[in-house]
Design a protein around this motif. Sequence first.
Motif, PDB file in Angstrom:
ATOM      1  N   ALA A 372       0.818  -1.218   0.000  1.00 60.71           N
ATOM      2  CA  ALA A 372       0.000   0.000   0.000  1.00 60.71           C
ATOM      3  C   ALA A 372       0.851   1.266   0.000  1.00 60.71           C
ATOM      4  O   ALA A 372       0.322   2.369  -0.071  1.00 60.71           O
ATOM      5  N   GLY A 373       2.179   1.111   0.096  1.00 56.37           N
ATOM      6  CA  GLY A 373       3.062   2.269   0.163  1.00 56.37           C
ATOM      7  C   GLY A 373       3.064   2.944   1.513  1.00 56.37           C
ATOM      8  O   GLY A 373       3.437   4.115   1.629  1.00 56.37           O
ATOM      9  N   ALA A 374       2.674   2.207   2.561  1.00 54.31           N
ATOM     10  CA  ALA A 374       2.519   2.795   3.896  1.00 54.31           C
ATOM     11  C   ALA A 374       3.668   2.454   4.835  1.00 54.31           C
ATOM     12  O   ALA A 374       3.694   2.926   5.967  1.00 54.31           O
ATOM     13  N   SER A 375       4.604   1.632   4.393  1.00 49.83           N
ATOM     14  CA  SER A 375       5.720   1.261   5.247  1.00 49.83           C
ATOM     15  C   SER A 375       6.966   1.078   4.392  1.00 49.83           C
ATOM     16  O   SER A 375       6.889   1.004   3.163  1.00 49.83           O
ATOM     17  N   GLN A 376       8.106   0.979   5.074  1.00 51.69           N
ATOM     18  CA  GLN A 376       9.371   0.869   4.358  1.00 51.69           C
ATOM     19  C   GLN A 376      10.333   0.002   5.162  1.00 51.69           C
ATOM     20  O   GLN A 376      10.513   0.215   6.359  1.00 51.69           O
TER      21      GLN A 376
END
Length: 432
Positions: A372-376
């Motif tokens: 979701a592009g919410a963590s790295q």
Amino acid sequence: MNPSFLLYNLAALSGAALLPPVWLASRLSGRFNEFWPRIGLYSALPPAQPGPRVWLQAVSVGEVAVAKALADELLQKIPNLNLTITSSTPKGLEEATKVLGDRAVIAPFPLDLPWAVAAACRKIRPHVYASLETEIWPNLLTWLKNRGATSLMLNGRLSPRSLPGYQKAGPLMTYSLGHFKRLSMITEKDAERIISLGADPEAVTVDGNAKYAGLLDKVDTDKVNDLKRVFNLEKAPLLVAGSVRSGEETPVISAFKAVLAKHPQAVLAIAPRHLENSAKWSAAARAADLSVELWSGLSPETPRNPETKVVVVDAMGLLFSLYGLAKAAFVGASLVKLGGQNPMEAAVWGVPVCYGPDMDDFTDAARALEEAGASQMVENREQLAQTWNQWLNNEISRPGQAGAQVVARWSGAASKAAQIIQSELLNQGVYR
């Protein structure tokens, strides 16, 4: 009989020759009471009672959390439900007894040997059997199907690492998966993988992870406001390093110092997983020439000194609400080989979260947030500093909101799973 199923049972019968040494090992390890039920001697298991009967298999502690979330939903909807929880590990049985022992029958899961499976099923006599996460036991599934019980896979997941092992079983997997009436998977990728093994696409759905049920209900903005007064942030951005472990002091604190070069107002809250390490973290921050205060020395009347850059949270029960005050977070036990911590606790607040490469205990959550592009994922202190700086600069578009949406989708997973079971009981006419 299906040829692959026949070969499986020939191999299982050959493996039964190992039972005597397993029996001896159980005696020596103090797990003797688990041995007999696993081979089918369920003398302590009470006979099946009238009314709807559901059997949930929770392989270990993580799956017991799913079983509890499901039990909470089911028993609220069906008060006369007869619930049996099995587990494959001592820790799982211990946890199941602790959290569900007053509402369900708890028993060891049988080995997938014909006589052991038959003995367990004759005692439990389930109308619905549900494997929580991905467990595929050909003898059990065949026995249940031949006697009219419904088999479900709930909260199913299938990692790229485990997929090749299942693929080696080939026709046996296709045969066994055909016994599940419904396969409720956590993510789209999990669904694609289970279908690639031979599951009927019409039987596969994507419903999120019931392990995180109720996370939205824990959000309490009043607690965040209380913390805000003590942290005395005004416009200063707060970074949170949660559940950090020994060995992560240098990368976390060094990354924060690099952040201060671009964001001099930033404040770091460090919440060690073990409170006895609070002094070690305080010393590491001071060694890096950072001003430090302990949470235990603060209060609404004596809030953080505006010049203090690091607050070490030497108290339990604050971390979840502390994430709600953060601009960005890091979850620990991940830059060291300890399996990581739960990133969803930060994501539920709409906070972007990063972690090290070892997230083995929370692979599904990390994967969903990353997609979701919410963590790295970060490998070292340089990458941690870079990621924190990007988030504070708003260089990545709305990562926190995307994470909150993932949690929102997953928050209803336990309710969905309970509805699936309830629907099957209705179909069988054992519940109205």
